[in-house]
Design a protein around this motif. Structure first.
Motif, mmCIF file in Angstrom:
data_model
loop_
_atom_site.group_PDB
_atom_site.id
_atom_site.type_symbol
_atom_site.label_atom_id
_atom_site.label_comp_id
_atom_site.label_asym_id
_atom_site.label_seq_id
_atom_site.Cartn_x
_atom_site.Cartn_y
_atom_site.Cartn_z
ATOM 1 N N ILE A 536 43.392 31.348 29.199
ATOM 2 C CA ILE A 536 43.634 31.355 30.641
ATOM 3 C C ILE A 536 44.000 32.761 31.097
ATOM 4 N N ALA A 537 43.354 33.176 32.221
ATOM 5 C CA ALA A 537 43.669 34.461 32.846
ATOM 6 C C ALA A 537 43.805 34.258 34.348
ATOM 7 N N VAL A 538 44.684 35.052 34.974
ATOM 8 C CA VAL A 538 44.897 34.998 36.409
ATOM 9 C C VAL A 538 44.369 36.287 37.022
ATOM 10 N N LEU A 539 43.509 36.134 38.075
ATOM 11 C CA LEU A 539 42.934 37.281 38.780
ATOM 12 C C LEU A 539 43.570 37.414 40.154
ATOM 13 N N ASP A 540 43.699 38.657 40.621
ATOM 14 C CA ASP A 540 44.135 38.842 41.995
ATOM 15 C C ASP A 540 42.926 38.751 42.914
ATOM 16 N N GLN A 541 43.109 38.994 44.209
ATOM 17 C CA GLN A 541 42.026 38.797 45.160
ATOM 18 C C GLN A 541 40.858 39.766 44.953
ATOM 19 N N ARG A 542 41.110 40.876 44.202
ATOM 20 C CA ARG A 542 40.033 41.835 43.919
ATOM 21 C C ARG A 542 39.269 41.468 42.661
ATOM 22 N N GLY A 543 39.825 40.540 41.865
ATOM 23 C CA GLY A 543 39.199 40.179 40.603
ATOM 24 C C GLY A 543 39.834 40.854 39.419
ATOM 25 N N VAL A 544 40.953 41.585 39.607
ATOM 26 C CA VAL A 544 41.639 42.272 38.521
ATOM 27 C C VAL A 544 42.507 41.275 37.751
ATOM 28 N N ALA A 599 36.888 34.169 47.565
ATOM 29 C CA ALA A 599 36.702 34.230 49.018
ATOM 30 C C ALA A 599 37.066 32.920 49.715
ATOM 31 N N ARG A 600 37.474 31.877 48.925
ATOM 32 C CA ARG A 600 37.841 30.559 49.457
ATOM 33 C C ARG A 600 36.662 29.852 50.131
ATOM 34 N N THR A 601 35.443 30.229 49.749
ATOM 35 C CA THR A 601 34.271 29.509 50.257
ATOM 36 C C THR A 601 33.868 28.391 49.311
ATOM 37 N N ARG A 602 34.551 28.314 48.203
ATOM 38 C CA ARG A 602 34.275 27.261 47.216
ATOM 39 C C ARG A 602 35.607 26.834 46.612
ATOM 40 N N ARG A 623 36.301 27.307 33.810
ATOM 41 C CA ARG A 623 36.732 26.664 35.051
ATOM 42 C C ARG A 623 37.467 27.703 35.889
ATOM 43 N N VAL A 624 37.111 27.787 37.158
ATOM 44 C CA VAL A 624 37.739 28.735 38.077
ATOM 45 C C VAL A 624 38.349 27.951 39.229
ATOM 46 N N LEU A 625 39.664 28.142 39.460
ATOM 47 C CA LEU A 625 40.375 27.460 40.539
ATOM 48 C C LEU A 625 41.135 28.492 41.355
ATOM 49 N N PRO A 626 41.236 28.283 42.677
ATOM 50 C CA PRO A 626 41.994 29.231 43.492
ATOM 51 C C PRO A 626 43.495 29.053 43.285
ATOM 52 N N LEU A 627 44.243 30.161 43.473
ATOM 53 C CA LEU A 627 45.690 30.056 43.429
ATOM 54 C C LEU A 627 46.169 29.262 44.646
ATOM 55 N N SER A 628 47.187 28.419 44.435
ATOM 56 C CA SER A 628 47.738 27.656 45.544
ATOM 57 C C SER A 628 48.689 28.527 46.342
ATOM 58 N N GLY A 629 48.933 28.144 47.591
ATOM 59 C CA GLY A 629 49.845 28.901 48.428
ATOM 60 C C GLY A 629 49.142 30.022 49.169
ATOM 61 N N ALA A 630 49.958 30.952 49.661
ATOM 62 C CA ALA A 630 49.411 32.034 50.496
ATOM 63 C C ALA A 630 48.756 33.127 49.665
#
Length: 962
Positions: A536-544, A599-602, A623-630
């Motif tokens: 498991i890895a966590v990416l920021d909004q840039r993909g880092v 981008a929250r389009t999926r 599996r890729v899931l968006p982070l919850s929250g803001a």
């Protein structure tokens, strides 16, 4: 002011309980009262009759010290009594005093009222029984009394003892209801000619609140003569307090005129009353009535007071033992309920035996319901679930009924106007909210218990308003019947306390179960997280990459410690670089999926890809899931699914092998997606019903429509039982409609193969076996068994008839036996035995001598042999509905659809005819069975008739020779 306290006017009806009976301003005249103040015992108030008893006018006594006017001896006796009263306040502060004249001996009593010492002097009766004799009699009587184990018997014995000691015409032991204060006579000893009051109830207004209060403060009271002339106090107001003198504890206190009139209406002239107390509360009274004036000694009054206290103690002990027994019984039931829950039983499961008896017994109810989230489960005698929900809603909306507190009533219709129609199951209820993990309520029910109460006079007319506006008590005490309906048995304090305790125990137990479940869930969750193999890895909004887990790091280390997958690296750049290699297609798909999630389009993205190593082929799932929250970003999980993929391929191979096995076993196979209702079947499943697989709709709804309506409920119940875990597997025998409209018997077996996180079934699979042939064989066996049982019963009846025929001496004796036996053998049929004999002058006519069923509606009483084909042919003649045999001519109006005529021929001689007929057509098997039975019965009848005819001939030979 003076007149008010000497002879107070009666209050109106609404002020009856406000009558100041403790300050009447006068005393009864059989004694004298002095109010003393201070250590010098200065006389501040006296009764007006002091001249009569003490020889001093009131003016000669007032404001004088007691020792000065009545002597040092009396003053010393008062001082000693005050000391005893201080040291032993419960003991009577009494003494004897000889008047200075030496003529009269007095009993003295002292008590306190406000800042005063009240001295009461009563002359000692010259003919009073000796104290020693009274005490011996009382002690012996109480020894016998204490041997009585049951309270009613003990009270009756006590009433007889009090009457024996006091000499009153009637002694009653009277109990006050703790709720509404009406009274009931529980025991009575009376003069034989007096009207009995035992069992009568009296309204609470007979003893108003202020009178009950006085009975608590002053346990004994005497009225020597209700027609006494009251002796007023002088002065009216006490100079020390400037208030009327409080005579609550006075033994000479004057009595309310209303009460005197009440006694007068009862025909009573004198009374002695002693209070019965229980834990500081007024339990009841010992009421002694006399039809003539009666005065008893002070010593006897003290003994009566002592006996009343002792009896009160005995009553308290007996009732406490009864309460303890009941409390122990209720506690035992509560323990059973909690023990069942600790053994895994859910609350709704307690509504079935054996736990139901304990749940009802915890409050001694007739029925109980558990209400949770709009669902109602019941046990015992209760209203319908919909009615219970309505009751809960309406009671919760009633003002004064708290939704979070226990509510109890023995008359539900008093709270809900239209609840009378529920008295058969809910005349009384207890509604108890439970504060557990889920909001729920318990509701107990009791059915109606009609009560027939006998009152001493009409309780609705306890008081009368005279024409002058004053009130007076009722004049009639004749028994007045009242029926109390729409009430259940009263909920006792012990039962309601048990309900509270059960509520607390259930709440604690429910919380414990919930806490155990939560802890188990936490342990399970920890075990699951510890066992995860995903990287498991966590990416920021840039993909880092900003975070990786241990398995991700371990995977990177095992593959050379690639710095391209470490925190700080842009994972999108890695995917771009990989796109140019041999895995470019998968990398491109991964790149697009990750960008869409960032981008929250999926919402989510999944990808299964292969990653071959030098030694083996491997598969992974990303599996890729968006982070919850803001916070924007995504979580990427790579799971090694090589084992699953290999297992899936092995499973496919296993399923192919299983299909070959099913094809060889000739069974159908089905696989049911419980969540969606979709159902997949194999080819054999459809062929059993005459369909091709394409003709069967792949849904459980289609299956339900094919199940025979009579079998469907049992099928669904079997499925639900397996779903709930009650059965280890599902099994059902039922009929399915075939393509041609017929029915095929199926043996269905299956098992849940998957459940969701909540334990609900998601997949179920099983087989269908065609058991139609087996069911046909079973049906045939049942028919054969029925035939065998019927044949056995017929043979038993035939043997019984034969035994009776052997005992007959004449044919006339035999005919009724034959009729009775044939009626049992040929049930639901009719028939007759016709024999040769003279009728209308024709010797050849047959006469019906034994008839059963409604044969008289079908056959004449006589007929010619020529009208019967059996007699004309000399052999059995049978007619069936589907045959073409000729019908006989010896019927009245119509010919039955089925009948047998069996000639009774012995050695060429026809004795008669056995006829058996059926109202309905018979199938071939039943027809053959009936023919065999008819022949067997005819053989027995003709043998018996032949023997009896021979015996009759032998008996007639001597007559002929003579």
């Amino acid at each position: 002011m003076t007149d008010y306290f000497i002879n107070p006017a009666l209050p109106d009806l609404n002020q009856c309980e406000a009558e100041p009976i403790q300050i009447p301003g006068s005393i009864q005249p059989h004694g004298v009262l002095l109010a003393l103040y201070g250590a010098t015992l200065r006389i501040t108030q006296v009764s007006d009759n002091c001249q009569t008893w003490l020889g001093f006018a009131p003016s000669a006594l007032l404001e004088q010290e007691l020792a000065t006017v009545l002597g040092e001896a009396l003053a010393n006796a008062v001082h000693f009594a005050l000391v005893r009263d201080h040291e032993q306040p419960a003991a009577p502060a009494a003494f004897h005093w000889q008047a200075p004249s030496g003529i009269q001996l007095f009993n003295g009593h002292i008590h306190h009222a406000d800042a005063l010492t009240i001295l009461e002097l009563e002359p000692v009766l010259a003919d009073a029984p000796h104290l020693r004799d009274i005490l011996i009699q009382a002690v012996r009587g109480f020894e016998a009394l204490q041997r009585q184990a049951e309270l009613p018997v003990r009270l009756q014995t006590a009433a007889a003892l009090f009457r024996q000691l006091t000499g009153y015409d009637r002694v009653m032991i009277y109990r006050l209801d703790a709720d509404d204060w009406h009274g009931e006579v529980l025991a009575e000893a009376r003069r034989a000619d007096l009207e009995p009051y035992l069992g009568l109830h009296f309204p609470a207004s007979d003893i108003p609140a202020q009178a009950r209060e006085l009975y608590l403060r002053s346990p004994t009271r005497v009225i020597v003569d209700i027609d006494y002339m009251a002796s007023p106090l002088v002065p009216v107001l006490n100079p020390i307090t400037a208030q009327p003198l409080d005579l609550s504890l006075s033994q000479l206190r004057s009595v309310s005129p209303v009460h005197l009139e009440y006694l007068r209406n009862m025909g009573v002239r004198a009374t002695l009353t002693a209070s019965l107390l229980n834990d500081g509360q007024l339990w009841g009274l010992i009421a002694c009535h006399h039809t003539m004036p009666r005065q008893i000694s002070g010593e006897l009054r003290e003994i009566v007071a002592w006996m009343a206290r002792d009896l009160s103690h005995q009553i308290m002990l007996l009732e406490e033992r009864q309460r303890q027994r009941k409390t122990a019984q209720l506690k035992h039931c509560r323990k059973l309920v909690i023990a069942a829950m600790r053994n895994g039983r859910r609350l709704t499961e307690l509504l079935h035996e054996p736990e139901l008896t304990a749940l009802l017994g915890a409050v001694e109810a007739d029925g109980v319901a558990v209400i949770q989230d709009g669902h109602v489960s019941t046990g015992g005698v209760t209203p319908a679930p919909a009615q219970i929900l309505e009751l809960v809603a309406r009671l919760s909306a009633e003002p004064g009924i708290a939704a979070d507190q226990l509510f109890a009533t023995d008359c539900l219709s008093a709270h809900l106007e239209d609840a009378n129609n529920l008295v058969g199951s809910a005349a009384g209820v207890v509604l108890l909210p439970l504060e557990a993990t889920l909001p729920l309520k318990l509701m107990w029910f009791r059915d109606e218990q009609l009560r027939h109460i006998t009152w001493g006079g009409n309780p609705d007319k306890a008081m009368n308003i005279e024409s002058d506006g004053r009130i007076s008590p009722r004049q009639s005490f004749a028994a007045w019947q009242q029926t109390v309906a729409h009430h259940s048995r009263h909920w006792s304090a012990e039962e309601l306390e048990s309900a509270h305790k059960l509520s607390a125990l259930l709440d604690i137990e429910s919380r414990r179960v919930a806490e155990d479940a939560r802890r188990a869930q936490e342990i399970l969750l920890k075990d699951v997280l510890d066992s995860l193999t995903a990287q498991i890895a966590v990416l920021d909004q840039r993909g880092v990459i900003i975070l990786v887990n241990a398995n991700w790091q371990r995977f990177a280390d095992e593959n050379g410690g690639d710095v391209n997958c470490q925190p700080g690296v842009n994972y999108l750049t890695v995917c771009n670089r990989v796109m140019s290699g041999q895995d470019g297609v998968d990398a491109q798909a991964a790149l697009q999926g990750i960008q869409q999630v960032l981008a929250r389009t999926r919402d989510t993205f999944n990808l299964i890809y292969s990653c071959d190593s030098p030694t083996e082929q491997r598969w992974f799932e990303m599996r890729v899931l968006p982070l919850s929250g803001a916070q924007l970003g995504a979580v990427i999980a790579h799971e090694d699914i090589t084992t699953q993929m290999l297992a899936q391929r092995a499973l496919q191979a296993s399923e192919q092998r299983l299909q070959r096995v099913l094809d060889g076993a000739n069974d159908g196979f089905w696989d049911w997606n419980v969540a969606t209702g979709e159902q997949q079947m194999n080819r054999r499943w459809a062929e059993m019903l005459g369909y091709t697989l394409d003709e069967i709709a792949p849904s459980v709804k289609s299956w339900e429509q094919r199940v025979h309506p009579d079998d469907l409920p049992a099928c669904l119940a079997a499925v639900q039982a397996h779903f709930s875990g009650a059965t280890p597997y599902y099994q059902s025998e039922h009929r399915l409609r075939t393509k041609d409209g017929g029915w095929c018997w199926i043996l269905a077996r299956g098992r849940v193969t998957a459940r969701d996180a909540a334990g609900q079934p998601t997949w179920m699979a099983g087989t269908h076996t065609d058991i139609s042939e087996r069911r046909v064989i079973e049906a045939q066996l049942c028919v054969s068994l029925a035939v065998l049982k019927r044949h056995d019963a017929q043979m038993s009846a035939l043997n019984h008839m034969n035994d009776l025929l052997l005992s007959c001496l004449t044919r006339e004796e035999a005919y009724p036996i034959i009729a009775q036996g044939a009626a049992a053998l040929f049930a639901d049929m009719f028939g007759t035995l016709a024999v040769s004999g003279e009728s209308n002058g024709t010797e050849e006519d047959l006469r019906c001598v034994a008839v059963w069923g409604d044969a008289a509606d079908w056959l004449p009483s006589t007929f010619s042999p020529h009208e019967c084909w059996a007699l004309r042919r000399g052999k059995l003649h049978e007619v069936s509905a589907d045959g073409d045999a000729l019908a006989c001519q010896h019927f009245l109006d119509q010919t039955p659809p089925t009948f047998f005529c069996v000639p009774l021929t012995v050695r060429g001689t026809t004795l008669g005819l056995l006829h058996i007929g059926s109202h309905t057509a018979l199938d071939a098997n039943r027809f053959r069975e009936l023919r065999t039975l008819a022949i067997a019965v005819s053989e027995s009848i003709k043998l018996a008739l032949s023997n009896l005819q021979f015996q009759e001939t032998l008996r007639d030979l001597p007559k002929a020779q003579n």
